[in-house]
Design a protein around this motif. Structure first.
Motif: not given
Length: 395
Positions: A216, A220, A222, A225, A246, A255-256, A259, A262-263
């Motif tokens: 991550f 990732y 930021a 996003g 993704n 990815i938990e 998160k 949201t992605i």
């Protein structure tokens, strides 16, 4: 779904992915096209859900047959030494997704069939694939690296990048291939235990844990996003809103969930912002245009400077499964069904195969308006998305 005509395309097209090329006697892009090492895992994922084809013969038998070819030294597109009529695999390095694809497939075969005779006979060669794969992590951070830098402007128009998306400059740290590596090591850890090779199991699982621990933070972005596609040797993260990158990372558990949701919400929002709404076409790989410095093929026909053409944002059924599956996995059923049901209408009308009217292009790749830019004519990767019907059924 019995009797529900919305699923006629599913019934008609479900086994399309199993195209055996009679010349090489292995599964391939279609029965007259290349065998690609990096797509074998797609066949195995589909084979796991496929009933016996005829008495005594299964789709997994075809996967095993294809693996036997690779285990005996056959080369596929994506591997150094593979040649075809137009030159073959133009890279000094195997693609990063070739080894994990083969390892995932072999692991699924062993786990699902319990064919321990085959497993024990071939384990050492599978282990060699895994060791060579893990050894490409040269800085010991759990992220394997491609031999080419992936730096913008470093491509020469012919050399191939790190993965299936072979006109886009994935290099060095490749987010897509590393998701496959994580899956491969996790599965092979299970296989090793099944074969009483506990030390090997610890080795694979340790590598998988290290990869996940750094994944991550490595990829990732930021500011957008979402995960970028690759981090080049110069440290730059190359982010073009890659939907498939993704999605597969989420599907494979890198990815938990908080998160991940949201992605996926950000990707769906970006689709609306850029005007991608016709899911009958499948999904584009990326939502903003790849810069010329990050494109490996300098032909406009294959997307160089031509957004929505071929792999530069072109729409396709290829890899759409991972997005639909990720949405179902995260409880975003409405959004998943919106994509799946639209695509099923196209499968019903054979809109992912064949020639387009008044064009020498084919339907395996299209612009967002539905203009054809494909060339295989029949590309089996388009049919992997039909697996999402099982998510729908079980949701």
């Amino acid at each position: 779904i019995k009797g529900d005509n919305r699923f006629d395309g599913f019934r008609r097209n479900y086994i399309n992915i199993f195209q055996m090329n009679p010349r090489i006697q292995a599964l391939a892009n279609n029965s007259a096209s290349d065998n690609c090492a990096f797509t074998v895992f797609l066949y195995s994922e589909m084979a796991r859900q496929t009933p016996e084809l005829v008495d005594g013969f299964t789709a997994m038998d075809m996967v095993r047959n294809t693996l036997d070819k690779y285990l005996r030294g056959m080369k596929g597109y994506g591997q150094v030494g593979y040649t075809n009529a137009v030159g073959g695999w133009a890279s000094k390095f195997d693609s990063l997704d070739s080894a994990p694809s083969l390892i995932i497939s072999a692991s699924y075969y062993i786990i699902d069939t319990k064919d321990l005779t085959w497993a024990n006979r071939n384990y050492e060669n599978i282990r060699k694939w895994a060791i060579r794969m893990m050894d490409t992590d040269r800085n010991d951070d759990g992220i394997i690296e491609y031999g080419y830098s992936g730096n913008s402007g470093s491509w020469n128009g012919s050399v191939r990048p790190a993965n299936w998306w072979d006109t886009i400059g994935f290099g060095h740290d490749d987010a897509y291939s590393n998701a496959l590596v994580y899956k491969a090591c996790s599965l092979l850890g299970d296989v090793a235990l099944l074969l009483d090779k506990s030390e090997d199991s610890v080795l694979y699982r340790h590598f998988a844990a290290k990869l996940k621990g750094n994944y991550f933070n490595c990829f990732y972005n930021a500011s957008s996003g979402v995960l970028g596609g690759w981090r080049s040797e110069d440290g730059k993260l190359h982010d073009y809103y890659f939907i498939f990158v993704n999605s597969i990372a989420i599907c494979y558990g890198l990815i938990e969930d908080a998160k991940a949701k949201t992605i996926m919400e950000r990707l769906l929002q970006k689709m609306k912002e850029v005007g991608y709404t016709d899911f009958r076409l499948g999904l584009p790989g990326n939502l903003i245009s790849i810069s010329k410095g990050d494109y490996t093929d300098f032909d406009k026909r294959f997307g160089f400077g031509s957004f929505q053409v071929y792999e530069n944002g072109g729409a396709t059924g290829c890899y759409a499964y991972f997005t639909i599956h990720a949405l179902f996995k995260l409880g975003m059923q409405k959004e998943a069904e919106e994509i799946l049901m639209a695509m099923l209408e196209s499968y019903k009308e054979s809109e992912f195969q064949g020639n387009c009217r008044n064009s020498n292009m084919t339907k395996d790749w299209k612009t967002w308006k539905g203009e054809c830019w494909g060339y295989e004519g029949f590309l089996v990767d388009n049919y992997h998305a039909l697996l999402a019907v099982f998510d729908y059924k079980n949701s």
